[in-house]
Write a protein that holds these residues in place. Structure first.
Motif, PDB file in Angstrom:
ATOM      1  N   THR A  36       0.830  -1.208   0.000  1.00 56.32           N
ATOM      2  CA  THR A  36       0.000   0.000   0.000  1.00 56.32           C
ATOM      3  C   THR A  36       0.862   1.253   0.000  1.00 56.32           C
ATOM      4  OG1 THR A  36      -1.731  -1.170   1.208  1.00 56.32           O
ATOM      5  CG2 THR A  36      -1.821   1.239   1.218  1.00 56.32           C
ATOM      6  N   ILE A  37       1.939   1.245   0.782  1.00 55.04           N
ATOM      7  CA  ILE A  37       2.841   2.398   0.820  1.00 55.04           C
ATOM      8  C   ILE A  37       3.481   2.612  -0.547  1.00 55.04           C
ATOM      9  CG2 ILE A  37       4.963   3.313   1.837  1.00 55.04           C
ATOM     10  CD1 ILE A  37       4.233   1.827   4.401  1.00 55.04           C
ATOM     11  N   ILE A  38       3.921   1.533  -1.182  1.00 54.48           N
ATOM     12  CA  ILE A  38       4.518   1.642  -2.514  1.00 54.48           C
ATOM     13  C   ILE A  38       3.512   2.188  -3.514  1.00 54.48           C
ATOM     14  CG2 ILE A  38       5.500   0.312  -4.425  1.00 54.48           C
ATOM     15  CD1 ILE A  38       6.715  -1.560  -2.330  1.00 54.48           C
ATOM     16  N   TRP A  39       2.265   1.692  -3.423  1.00 55.63           N
ATOM     17  CA  TRP A  39       1.218   2.174  -4.329  1.00 55.63           C
ATOM     18  C   TRP A  39       0.996   3.667  -4.144  1.00 55.63           C
ATOM     19  CZ3 TRP A  39      -3.514   4.536  -3.712  1.00 55.63           C
ATOM     20  CH2 TRP A  39      -4.341   4.568  -4.834  1.00 55.63           C
ATOM     21  N   LEU A  40       0.940   4.127  -2.891  1.00 49.36           N
ATOM     22  CA  LEU A  40       0.754   5.555  -2.621  1.00 49.36           C
ATOM     23  C   LEU A  40       1.890   6.381  -3.204  1.00 49.36           C
ATOM     24  CD1 LEU A  40      -0.511   5.450   1.077  1.00 49.36           C
ATOM     25  CD2 LEU A  40      -1.818   6.208  -0.904  1.00 49.36           C
ATOM     26  N   LEU A  41       3.113   5.910  -3.009  1.00 48.75           N
ATOM     27  CA  LEU A  41       4.269   6.659  -3.496  1.00 48.75           C
ATOM     28  C   LEU A  41       4.304   6.719  -5.019  1.00 48.75           C
ATOM     29  CD1 LEU A  41       7.050   5.322  -1.078  1.00 48.75           C
ATOM     30  CD2 LEU A  41       5.945   7.561  -1.023  1.00 48.75           C
ATOM     31  N   VAL A  42       3.996   5.595  -5.662  1.00 47.98           N
ATOM     32  CA  VAL A  42       4.116   5.519  -7.120  1.00 47.98           C
ATOM     33  C   VAL A  42       2.969   6.232  -7.827  1.00 47.98           C
ATOM     34  CG1 VAL A  42       4.133   3.940  -9.101  1.00 47.98           C
ATOM     35  CG2 VAL A  42       5.482   3.410  -7.068  1.00 47.98           C
ATOM     36  N   PHE A  43       1.752   6.044  -7.337  1.00 46.90           N
ATOM     37  CA  PHE A  43       0.590   6.544  -8.068  1.00 46.90           C
ATOM     38  C   PHE A  43       0.023   7.861  -7.534  1.00 46.90           C
ATOM     39  CE2 PHE A  43       0.578   1.993  -8.998  1.00 46.90           C
ATOM     40  CZ  PHE A  43       0.507   2.022 -10.380  1.00 46.90           C
ATOM     41  N   LEU A  44       0.383   8.258  -6.316  1.00 47.51           N
ATOM     42  CA  LEU A  44      -0.156   9.502  -5.761  1.00 47.51           C
ATOM     43  C   LEU A  44       0.908  10.574  -5.551  1.00 47.51           C
ATOM     44  CD1 LEU A  44      -2.805   8.239  -3.187  1.00 47.51           C
ATOM     45  CD2 LEU A  44      -3.145   8.999  -5.522  1.00 47.51           C
ATOM     46  N   TYR A  45       2.076  10.187  -5.057  1.00 48.46           N
ATOM     47  CA  TYR A  45       3.096  11.184  -4.759  1.00 48.46           C
ATOM     48  C   TYR A  45       4.062  11.422  -5.923  1.00 48.46           C
ATOM     49  CZ  TYR A  45       1.523  11.400   0.044  1.00 48.46           C
ATOM     50  OH  TYR A  45       0.767  11.603   1.156  1.00 48.46           O
ATOM     51  N   LYS A  46       4.452  10.372  -6.608  1.00 48.36           N
ATOM     52  CA  LYS A  46       5.358  10.546  -7.754  1.00 48.36           C
ATOM     53  C   LYS A  46       4.748  11.433  -8.840  1.00 48.36           C
ATOM     54  CE  LYS A  46       8.204   7.972 -11.031  1.00 48.36           C
ATOM     55  NZ  LYS A  46       7.637   8.586 -12.250  1.00 48.36           N
ATOM     56  N   PRO A  47       3.451  11.269  -9.185  1.00 45.92           N
ATOM     57  CA  PRO A  47       2.872  12.151 -10.211  1.00 45.92           C
ATOM     58  C   PRO A  47       2.872  13.631  -9.830  1.00 45.92           C
ATOM     59  CG  PRO A  47       1.505  10.197  -9.934  1.00 45.92           C
ATOM     60  CD  PRO A  47       2.518  10.187  -8.827  1.00 45.92           C
ATOM     61  N   MET A  48       3.004  13.940  -8.527  1.00 43.36           N
ATOM     62  CA  MET A  48       3.032  15.336  -8.119  1.00 43.36           C
ATOM     63  C   MET A  48       4.242  16.074  -8.697  1.00 43.36           C
ATOM     64  SD  MET A  48       1.741  15.010  -4.154  1.00 43.36           S
ATOM     65  CE  MET A  48       1.803  16.770  -3.859  1.00 43.36           C
ATOM     66  N   TYR A  49       5.257  15.324  -9.091  1.00 45.95           N
ATOM     67  CA  TYR A  49       6.418  15.933  -9.753  1.00 45.95           C
ATOM     68  C   TYR A  49       5.981  16.650 -11.035  1.00 45.95           C
ATOM     69  CZ  TYR A  49      10.627  16.129 -12.647  1.00 45.95           C
ATOM     70  OH  TYR A  49      11.652  16.552 -13.479  1.00 45.95           O
ATOM     71  N   GLY A  50       4.968  16.094 -11.711  1.00 41.10           N
ATOM     72  CA  GLY A  50       4.516  16.686 -12.967  1.00 41.10           C
ATOM     73  C   GLY A  50       3.692  17.946 -12.806  1.00 41.10           C
ATOM     74  N   LEU A  51       3.320  18.297 -11.559  1.00 41.08           N
ATOM     75  CA  LEU A  51       2.527  19.513 -11.356  1.00 41.08           C
ATOM     76  C   LEU A  51       3.269  20.766 -11.788  1.00 41.08           C
ATOM     77  CD1 LEU A  51       0.811  18.868  -7.895  1.00 41.08           C
ATOM     78  CD2 LEU A  51      -0.261  18.873 -10.149  1.00 41.08           C
ATOM     79  N   GLN A  52       4.589  20.684 -11.852  1.00 43.63           N
ATOM     80  CA  GLN A  52       5.360  21.869 -12.227  1.00 43.63           C
ATOM     81  C   GLN A  52       5.098  22.310 -13.658  1.00 43.63           C
ATOM     82  OE1 GLN A  52       9.719  21.058 -12.734  1.00 43.63           O
ATOM     83  NE2 GLN A  52       9.143  19.022 -11.990  1.00 43.63           N
ATOM     84  N   ILE A  53       4.505  21.439 -14.478  1.00 46.54           N
ATOM     85  CA  ILE A  53       4.222  21.875 -15.855  1.00 46.54           C
ATOM     86  C   ILE A  53       3.131  22.940 -15.884  1.00 46.54           C
ATOM     87  CG2 ILE A  53       4.872  19.611 -16.756  1.00 46.54           C
ATOM     88  CD1 ILE A  53       1.943  19.067 -17.328  1.00 46.54           C
ATOM     89  N   ALA A  54       2.407  23.106 -14.773  1.00 46.68           N
ATOM     90  CA  ALA A  54       1.437  24.195 -14.689  1.00 46.68           C
ATOM     91  C   ALA A  54       2.129  25.549 -14.742  1.00 46.68           C
ATOM     92  CB  ALA A  54       0.610  24.077 -13.412  1.00 46.68           C
ATOM     93  N   PHE A  55       3.432  25.579 -14.446  1.00 45.58           N
ATOM     94  CA  PHE A  55       4.203  26.824 -14.459  1.00 45.58           C
ATOM     95  C   PHE A  55       5.218  26.844 -15.593  1.00 45.58           C
ATOM     96  CE2 PHE A  55       2.990  25.665 -10.145  1.00 45.58           C
ATOM     97  CZ  PHE A  55       2.303  26.787  -9.731  1.00 45.58           C
ATOM     98  N   LYS A  56       5.051  25.931 -16.553  1.00 40.87           N
ATOM     99  CA  LYS A  56       6.002  25.831 -17.664  1.00 40.87           C
ATOM    100  C   LYS A  56       5.283  25.849 -19.001  1.00 40.87           C
ATOM    101  CE  LYS A  56       9.822  23.348 -15.459  1.00 40.87           C
ATOM    102  NZ  LYS A  56      10.805  22.267 -15.664  1.00 40.87           N
TER     103      LYS A  56
END
Length: 331
Positions: A51-71
Motif C-alpha cells: 500500500t505504501i509503494i502504491w501511494l508513493l508511485v501513483f499519488l506522490y510521484k505524479p506530483m512531480y509533474g505539477l510543475q508543468i502548470a508553471f512551464k
C-alpha cells in the motif's frame, strides 16, 4: 561577561545544556521504542508495504509533474526541459470564458448536491433505524444500496432511457396528462436537476451506512431512560439519536466540503453534450477537453492544481471552523 545564576547557583548556560541533553535523551528513547515496535511487529509492516509503494508511485510521484502548470510544456522536451513561464497559464485560465463558466457550474452543482444530497443519507439512516420489521428493513436497505454498485455507464443509460422523448417513462406519464414531450437532456435548464437527482439516488443509500454504524454505537440505556420518562419516538430521535451522531455528521460534512469541486466526472461525461455545455460543463470536463482532447497539458495541469488548492483551502477552513465552534474536527 558573567552568566546569570539562579538561587541554587546553576548558570543559564548549564540549564540550556541540561535541557538539550534531556531532549536528546527523550529522542533516543523514542527511537528505541519505535525500533522495538518494528522488530516485534515487522510482519504487519511487510503487509503494509504494498500500500505504501502504491501511494508513493501513483499519488506522490505524479506530483512531480505539477510543475508543468508553471512551464511552457512540450512533450518532446519533457518536464525538466520545458521553460518556466510563471503564472501565465493561470492568467490564461481566468481570462478564459469557458473555464469561468465551468467554475461557476461546478460551484452551483456542488452547492446543490451539498444542500439536497448531504442530508439524504442521514434521513435514510434515521428512517431505517425506526423500522422494527427486520425483513422489510433488510429488503429496503438492499434496494437503496444497490445503485451504488451499478456501473455509472448503466446508471447513465437508465437516466437517458427514462427521460427519452419517445419511450421514456417520464414523458409517457406526461403524455397521460396531455403534456408535450420534452427532450430533457438537451435542455440546459434541466441538466442540473437531473444530474443532482441521479447522484442522490445512486449514492445516498450507500452513504447512509456510516450513519447507521454511528447510530448502532449509541448506548441503549439512553433510549431505555427516555422510555421510562415517557418520551415519544420522535423525541428520542431528536434528543438522543441526532446529538449522538452529530460528531460523525460534522466529520462527513468536512470531507464533503473538501470534495465540493470534485463533481462526478464520469456521470457528467456520460450525460452532457454540446447543447448543455452552458450548465453542464464543469472544471473536470474542462480539464479533460483541454488536456486529453486538446493536448494542452500545461493549461490542464494549471486548472487541476487550482482545483486542488481550492479543495485544500475549503477543507482546512471547514475543519478550523468546526474545531472552534463544535470541538469536533478531522485533526
Amino acid at each position: 561577561m558573567t552568566d546569570t545564576t539562579d538561587i541554587e547557583g546553576t548558570t543559564t548556560e548549564e540549564l540550556v545544556i541540561e535541557a538539550r541533553e534531556a531532549q536528546r535523551s527523550r529522542r533516543r528513547k523514542r527511537i528505541e521504542i519505535i525500533g522495538d515496535h518494528l522488530r516485534r511487529e515487522w510482519q504487519l509492516y511487510v503487509l503494509l508495504l504494498p500500500t505504501i509503494i502504491w501511494l508513493l508511485v501513483f499519488l506522490y510521484k505524479p506530483m512531480y509533474g505539477l510543475q508543468i502548470a508553471f512551464k511552457d510544456y512540450s512533450v518532446f522536451r519533457g518536464v525538466a526541459g520545458s521553460p518556466w513561464i510563471g503564472f501565465e497559464h493561470f492568467e490564461t485560465l481566468f481570462n478564459n470564458d469557458q473555464f469561468l463558466r465551468a467554475l461557476r457550474n461546478t460551484i452551483y452543482i456542488s452547492f446543490m448536491s451539498l444542500l439536497f444530497g448531504f442530508p439524504m443519507p442521514i434521513l435514510l439512516a434515521l428512517m431505517f433505524n425506526e423500522i422494527l420489521h427486520q425483513t422489510f428493513k433488510k429488503t429496503a436497505q438492499t434496494i437503496v444500496y444497490l445503485p451504488h454498485f451499478i456501473s455509472s455507464v448503466i446508471i447513465a443509460g437508465i437516466v437517458i432511457t427514462a427521460f427519452s422523448p419517445s419511450a421514456g417513462i417520464v414523458n409517457t406519464i406526461m403524455g397521460w396528462f396531455g403534456l408535450d414531450s420534452i427532450y430533457f437532456l438537451t435542455k440546459p435548464e434541466w441538466f442540473r436537476p437531473i444530474f443532482v437527482g441521479t447522484t442522490i439516488w445512486q449514492e445516498s443509500g450507500f452513504q447512509s451506512i456510516v450513519y447507521l454504524a454511528a447510530i448502532a454505537g449509541v448506548s441503549p440505556t439512553l433510549y431505555e431512560s427516555a422510555v421510562v420518562d415517557g418520551a415519544s419516538r420522535w423525541q428520542m430521535m431528536w434528543k438522543i439519536t441526532l446529538p449522538s451522531i452529530l460528531p460523525t455528521i460534522i466529520i462527513m460534512l468536512i470531507i464533503r466540503i473538501g470534495n465540493m469541486l470534485e463533481v462526478s466526472f464520469e456521470m457528467i461525461i456520460l450525460l452532457y453534450q454540446p447543447a448543455t455545455y452552458e450548465t453542464a460543463d464543469v472544471v473536470n470536463t474542462f480539464i479533460y477537453r483541454q488536456g486529453l482532447q486538446g493536448g494542452q497539458y500545461d493549461l490542464a495541469a494549471a486548472a487541476g492544481l487550482f482545483n486542488a488548492v481550492v479543495a485544500f483551502v475549503l477543507v482546512m477552513s471547514a475543519n478550523s471552523i468546526s474545531k472552534r465552534y463544535s470541538r469536533t474536527s478531522l485533526w
